[in-house]
Design an enzyme around this catalytic site. Structure first.
Site, PDB file in Angstrom:
ATOM      1  N   ARG A 118       0.803  -1.352   0.046  1.00 34.47           N
ATOM      2  CA  ARG A 118       0.177  -0.051   0.030  1.00 34.47           C
ATOM      3  C   ARG A 118       0.963   1.061   0.008  1.00 34.47           C
ATOM      4  NH1 ARG A 118      -3.608  -0.853   5.120  1.00 34.47           N
ATOM      5  NH2 ARG A 118      -1.650  -1.336   5.986  1.00 34.47           N
ATOM      6  N   CYS A 122       3.784   7.587  -5.899  1.00 34.14           N
ATOM      7  CA  CYS A 122       4.393   8.887  -6.000  1.00 34.14           C
ATOM      8  C   CYS A 122       3.425   9.950  -5.934  1.00 34.14           C
ATOM      9  CB  CYS A 122       5.400   9.337  -7.301  1.00 34.14           C
ATOM     10  SG  CYS A 122       6.009  10.830  -7.391  1.00 34.14           S
ATOM     11  N   GLU A 157      -4.344   6.231   5.862  1.00 35.57           N
ATOM     12  CA  GLU A 157      -3.127   6.091   6.677  1.00 35.57           C
ATOM     13  C   GLU A 157      -1.939   6.663   5.755  1.00 35.57           C
ATOM     14  OE1 GLU A 157      -3.734   2.082   9.440  1.00 35.57           O
ATOM     15  OE2 GLU A 157      -2.715   2.213   7.853  1.00 35.57           O
ATOM     16  N   CYS A 167       9.876  14.157  -7.599  1.00 33.22           N
ATOM     17  CA  CYS A 167      10.029  14.608  -6.061  1.00 33.22           C
ATOM     18  C   CYS A 167      11.115  15.606  -6.035  1.00 33.22           C
ATOM     19  CB  CYS A 167       9.769  13.566  -5.269  1.00 33.22           C
ATOM     20  SG  CYS A 167       8.165  12.852  -4.984  1.00 33.22           S
ATOM     21  N   GLU A 314     -10.317   2.936  13.328  1.00 32.96           N
ATOM     22  CA  GLU A 314     -10.112   1.561  13.146  1.00 32.96           C
ATOM     23  C   GLU A 314      -9.519   1.261  14.638  1.00 32.96           C
ATOM     24  OE1 GLU A 314      -7.261   0.008  10.281  1.00 32.96           O
ATOM     25  OE2 GLU A 314      -8.029   1.198   8.805  1.00 32.96           O
ATOM     26  N   TRP A 322      -0.462  -8.564  12.888  1.00 31.58           N
ATOM     27  CA  TRP A 322       0.801  -8.401  12.268  1.00 31.58           C
ATOM     28  C   TRP A 322       1.812  -7.850  13.498  1.00 31.58           C
ATOM     29  CZ3 TRP A 322       0.638  -3.695  14.571  1.00 31.58           C
ATOM     30  CH2 TRP A 322      -0.757  -3.054  14.435  1.00 31.58           C
ATOM     31  N   GLU A 362      -3.820 -10.079   5.978  1.00 31.30           N
ATOM     32  CA  GLU A 362      -4.403  -9.875   7.047  1.00 31.30           C
ATOM     33  C   GLU A 362      -5.704 -10.903   7.301  1.00 31.30           C
ATOM     34  OE1 GLU A 362      -3.758  -5.135   8.399  1.00 31.30           O
ATOM     35  OE2 GLU A 362      -4.796  -5.464   6.495  1.00 31.30           O
ATOM     36  N   LYS A 363      -5.398 -12.109   6.997  1.00 29.47           N
ATOM     37  CA  LYS A 363      -6.607 -13.165   6.815  1.00 29.47           C
ATOM     38  C   LYS A 363      -6.734 -13.360   8.382  1.00 29.47           C
ATOM     39  CE  LYS A 363      -3.495 -16.861   5.271  1.00 29.47           C
ATOM     40  NZ  LYS A 363      -2.424 -16.084   5.111  1.00 29.47           N
ATOM     41  N   HIS A 365      -6.029 -11.204  10.916  1.00 29.98           N
ATOM     42  CA  HIS A 365      -6.327 -10.187  11.777  1.00 29.98           C
ATOM     43  C   HIS A 365      -7.702 -10.049  12.399  1.00 29.98           C
ATOM     44  CE1 HIS A 365      -6.702  -5.899  12.786  1.00 29.98           C
ATOM     45  NE2 HIS A 365      -5.569  -5.646  12.481  1.00 29.98           N
TER      46      HIS A 365
END
Length: 698
Positions: A118, A122, A157, A167, A314, A322, A362-363, A365
Site C-alpha cells: 500500500r 509517488c 493512513e 519529487c 480503526e 501483524w 491480514e487474513k 487479523h
C-alpha cells in the site's frame, strides 16, 4: 446552556461499525445478505468501504464497474446502516503501475519500488494525481445524493516518502519558494560551510540519502516539511471534487500512531480527525501503561481540533495479526479499550475489519465475523454488547474534554531532537520523555491537551514543554505572554537550543527562554544507563514536596540568574548545582527541571503543581495504580468514565456524589471488576459542579 455538538446531527449517536470489504465476497452474494443480518445483531450503524476497492471499481483503465457497490450501499440503506465512503488512492491497481511506472515510489537509495503493498505511490506524479481525481469525481457524482452517505474517508493512513526525479524537482521548487530564490539564504540556514558543502546551484540539491548527503540537519528538516506539504497538496487534490460535488458531506482521513508526516498540519484540511489505534494489550508492559500510551495519542488527535470530538476509525475487536505476539484481548478488554477512546473524546468505535478475509496478509487479523461466519463467538458477543452500551451513550456525543493542562508535543521538534548528533545516541527518546510527563496527569485523572508549540495557550492554567529543543519564531514570546498573565510553565533540560533551521542559539542556553526560565545552562552531562545521580529537594522547597529522587541519562548544569533553587544535585562534580528551579515572571511561574527524572519525582511534582494551579480532576476519589478516570462535558452535565486497566478487582472510594446513567445514586465505596469500567453523571455547571456537589462526611 448545553454545548453539545454532535458530528453527525442526522444520526446523533455513537458510530459503531467496521471496515467492510464486500468485493472480497462478490462471487458469494449470499454472504452479503448474511452480513446484513449479522450487522443488525452486532448493533452496527455504519460501515466504511472503498479504500481498497480500486481494482474492483476500475478493473481496466477507463472501464468502471460500480454495480456491485450500488447493490451493497442499497442493502445497507434498507437495513438502516449509513456508510463512510473511502477514496482508493492508498492501493493502486496493477494495470496502473505497469502502464505508468512513474507512479511507483523511489527509495532514498534511488531505487524504484516494484508494484505491491500500500501507499507505494509517488504523490508528485501528475499521472497518479489525474487517475485519482478521475475515480474520486466519479464516486462523488454517483453517490452525492445517497441518503446513507455520512462521511468521505480520504485514502488510507497517509505516510511515506518518494525520492524520484519528479519529487526532487518539486523539492527544489519548494526550497526556492521558501528561501525567496536566494541560494545564499539556504546555505546560511543549513550551515553548509561546515565540511565545505555549500551549494552553488539549485540542481545540486537532492533529498537526504544514505548513499549521499544525510548529515545536514537543515536539509533533513526541510525534506520532512516538504514531504508533509506535498502529501497535503496531494490530499487536497483528492478532496477537491468531493467538496465541489458534495459540499455538505464532511471529510476525514485516518491517521497512524506515528509517521514522518506532520499530521497536525494535515488535520487543518479535514473536517473531522480520525485515527487507527492498535495497542499491544497484555504485552511486556502492564496494561495500565499501555492504556496511558494509548490515551496520550487519543488526546493528541483530539487536540488537533479543539472542542470537537474525533473518530476512532480503526481498532480490532480481537487481535492484530501483524503484531509480534498476536495476543487475544482478555475478557472485558474489548469494551474497556473501546470506551477509553470515547472517554478521551471519540464519537465512534469502528473496527478493522467486519469479516475476516480468506487470504492475503491480514487474513488472521481480528474481525467482528470470524472465518466460522456466524455470531456464536466470544468476539461477536463482545462487539454486540458494546454496541448496546454505545446506544446508551448517545447524550455523550458531541461533548468536550475540559482540559486545563497543555502538554507541548511538536512534530518538528521531534524531528530536530531525533536528528541532532548528540548528546546521546541513538536519540533522546523524545516521545518517551513527553509521555512520562503525561503519565503523571493520567494517573491523577486530570485531562490534558497535547498541542504543538505554535498553538494558543490562553485557555490553560498549566503548560508543560519537555525538551523544547527547537524554538519556532514567536514561541518564546507566546510562552512569555502566557506566564506574564498568570500561567504556570514547566520547562526541562535540552530546551531553547536551536531555531527552526536547527541552528544553535548564541549567547547562552536556553536561548530565547533564558529570561523566562531565569537560568543559564552551561553544560549537559550525558549518563550511561548504569550511571546514577539524584536530586534532593530543599526543606523550604515546593509546597511540602520533599525527598531525594534518582535522575538518569541527562543532567543539565545550570546557574540561577533570577530563579530560586528548589532542588540540587546530590552527587558527582556538580553536587550542589541547581536541579529544579522556579522563576517568578509577571503574574506567573516558570519551573525548570534540569535532569531526566523518574516517575516518583514526576508524580510528586505534578501532584504539587495540580494543587498549586487548582486543577480539576475528572473524579474526586481515591483509587489504586491502574485505575483511571476521564471526563467529557456539555457545559451543564459531566460524564465521568472510570476504568480498571488491571486483571484484578479494584476498590474506589468516592469523595463526591454522582449518579449512574439511569439516575441511581452511586455508593461511596465501589468495586470495579477486572478490566471493567463504569460511566457516571455529575449534574451542575460543567466541571465546576465538583465544587458544589454533595460530599460525604469523614
Amino acid at each position: 446552556m448545553s454545548q453539545r455538538k454532535p458530528l453527525f446531527p442526522q444520526l446523533n449517536r455513537m458510530l459503531h461499525g467496521a471496515d467492510y470489504n464486500p468485493e472480497q465476497w462478490i462471487h458469494m452474494p449470499d454472504v452479503w445478505d448474511e452480513d446484513m443480518r449479522l450487522m443488525h445483531l452486532a448493533k452496527c450503524n455504519v460501515m466504511t468501504m472503498g479504500m481498497f476497492s480500486w481494482s474492483s471499481l476500475e478493473p481496466k483503465e477507463g472501464q468502471f464497474e460500480f454495480g456491485w457497490l450500488d447493490i451493497i450501499i442499497d442493502k445497507l440503506n434498507r437495513n438502516g446502516i449509513s456508510f463512510i465512503l473511502g477514496t482508493p488512492s492508498g492501493a493502486r491497481p496493477a494495470w496502473l503501475a505497469r502502464k505508468y511506472p512513474e507512479v511507483l515510489r523511489v527509495r532514498p537509495e534511488r531505487v524504484r519500488n516494484l508494484y505491491g503493498t500500500r501507499h507505494n505511490h509517488c504523490y508528485t506524479s501528475t499521472v497518479y494525481r489525474e487517475k485519482v481525481r478521475t475515480i474520486n469525481t466519479l464516486l462523488a457524482e454517483r453517490y452525492r445524493n445517497h441518503p446513507g452517505l455520512l462521511l468521505w474517508h480520504i485514502s488510507n493512513e497517509y505516510n511515506g516518502e518518494c525520492h524520484c526525479d519528479l519529487c526532487q524537482a518539486a523539492f527544489r521548487e519548494w526550497l526556492r519558494k521558501k528561501y525567496g530564490d536566494d541560494l545564499d539564504r539556504l546555505n546560511q540556514a543549513w550551515y553548509t560551510t561546515f565540511w565545505s558543502h555549500n551549494y552553488t546551484d539549485w540542481e545540486e540539491i537532492e533529498s537526504p540519502s544514505p548513499i549521499g548527503e544525510y548529515m545536514l540537519h537543515g536539509l533533513q528538516l526541510d525534506w520532512k516539511r516538504f514531504v508533509t506539504d506535498q502529501s497535503i497538496d496531494f490530499m487536497l487534490q483528492e478532496i477537491e471534487p468531493l467538496k465541489r460535488l458534495t459540499p455538505d458531506i464532511p471529510i476525514t482521513t485516518n491517521f497512524l500512531g506515528g509517521c514522518v508526516i506532520n499530521y497536525e498540519r494535515m488535520a487543518e484540511h479535514v473536517d473531522i480527525v480520525s485515527w487507527d489505534s492498535y495497542p499491544y494489550w497484555h504485552g511486556k508492559s502492564p496494561d495500565w501503561q499501555t492504556a496511558c500510551r494509548t490515551a496520550f495519542t487519543h488526546d493528541r488527535y483530539r487536540s488537533f481540533k479543539p472542542g470537537k470530538p474525533f473518530l476512532l476509525m480503526e481498532s480490532t475487536p480481537s487481535m492484530a495479526n501483524w503484531q509480534e505476539v498476536a495476543k487475544l484481548k482478555r475478557p472485558g478488554m474489548h469494551a474497556l479499550s473501546s470506551i477509553q477512546a470515547v472517554a478521551h473524546g471519540s464519537d465512534s468505535v469502528l473496527y478493522f475489519q467486519w469479516r475476516k478475509s480468506r487470504g492475503s496478509s491480514e487474513k488472521f487479523h481480528g474481525a467482528v465475523v470470524d472465518h466460522s461466519g456466524h455470531e456464536h463467538t466470544r468476539v461477536f458477543r463482545d462487539v454486540a454488547e458494546l454496541g448496546a452500551c454505545l446506544e446508551g451513550l448517545e447524550p455523550v456525543t458531541g461533548t468536550n474534554v475540559p482540559a486545563e493542562v497543555a502538554l507541548i508535543y511538536d512534530t518538528e521538534n521531534k524531528w530536530a531532537v531525533e536528528g541532532a548528533a548528540g548528546p546521546r545516541k541513538p536519540n533522546l527518546s523524545y516521545d518517551q520523555e513527553v509521555l512520562r510527563h503525561y503519565e503523571a496527569f493520567w494517573k491523577q485523572g486530570i485531562p490534558v491537551d497535547i498541542i504543538a508549540m505554535d498553538r494558543p495557550l490562553d485557555r490553560y492554567k498549566l503548560v508543560i514543554a519537555p525538551m523544547l529543543y527547537m524554538l519556532k519564531q514567536g514561541t518564546a514570546e507566546r510562552l512569555e505572554a502566557f506566564v506574564r498573565s498568570g500561567g504556570t510553565l514547566v520547562l526541562t533540560y535540552w530546551s531553547g537550543i536551536v531555531d527552526e533551521n536547527d541552528l544553535c542559539f548564541l549567547n547562552g542556553f536556553p536561548g530565547p527562554l533564558r529570561k523566562l526560565a531565569g537560568v543559564w545552562s552551561e553544560e549537559l552531562d550525558a549518563l550511561y544507563p548504569e550511571d546514577c545521580n539524584s536530586l534532593v529537594m530543599k526543606e523550604d522547597g515546593l509546597d511540602g514536596f520533599m525527598g531525594s529522587y534518582s535522575v538518569s541519562l541527562l543532567c543539565d548544569l545550570i546557574h540561577v540568574e533570577t530563579a530560586e533553587v528548589l532542588a540540587e544535585y546530590e552527587e558527582d562534580f556538580y553536587q550542589g548545582y541547581p536541579a529544579l528551579t522556579v522563576n517568578r515572571f509577571g503574574d506567573g511561574e516558570v519551573y525548570y527541571i534540569a535532569a531526566r527524572t523518574e516517575a516518583p519525582f514526576l508524580d510528586g511534582f505534578y501532584r504539587a503543581m495540580a494543587a498549586r494551579c487548582r486543577l480539576s480532576r475528572a473524579l474526586q476519589a481515591d483509587w489504586a495504580e491502574g485505575v483511571n478516570a476521564q471526563v467529557r462535558t456539555d457545559g451543564v452535565r459531566d460524564y465521568i468514565f472510570l476504568h480498571n486497566f488491571t486483571d484484578q478487582e479494584q476498590s474506589i472510594l468516592f469523595k463526591e456524589c454522582l449518579t449512574d446513567l439511569d439516575g441511581a445514586p452511586v455508593e461511596q465505596h465501589l468495586r470495579l471488576s477486572a478490566y471493567g469500567y463504569r460511566v457516571f453523571i455529575r449534574e451542575g455547571n460543567g466541571t465546576d459542579s465538583v465544587k458544589h456537589s454533595g460530599r460525604w462526611k469523614y
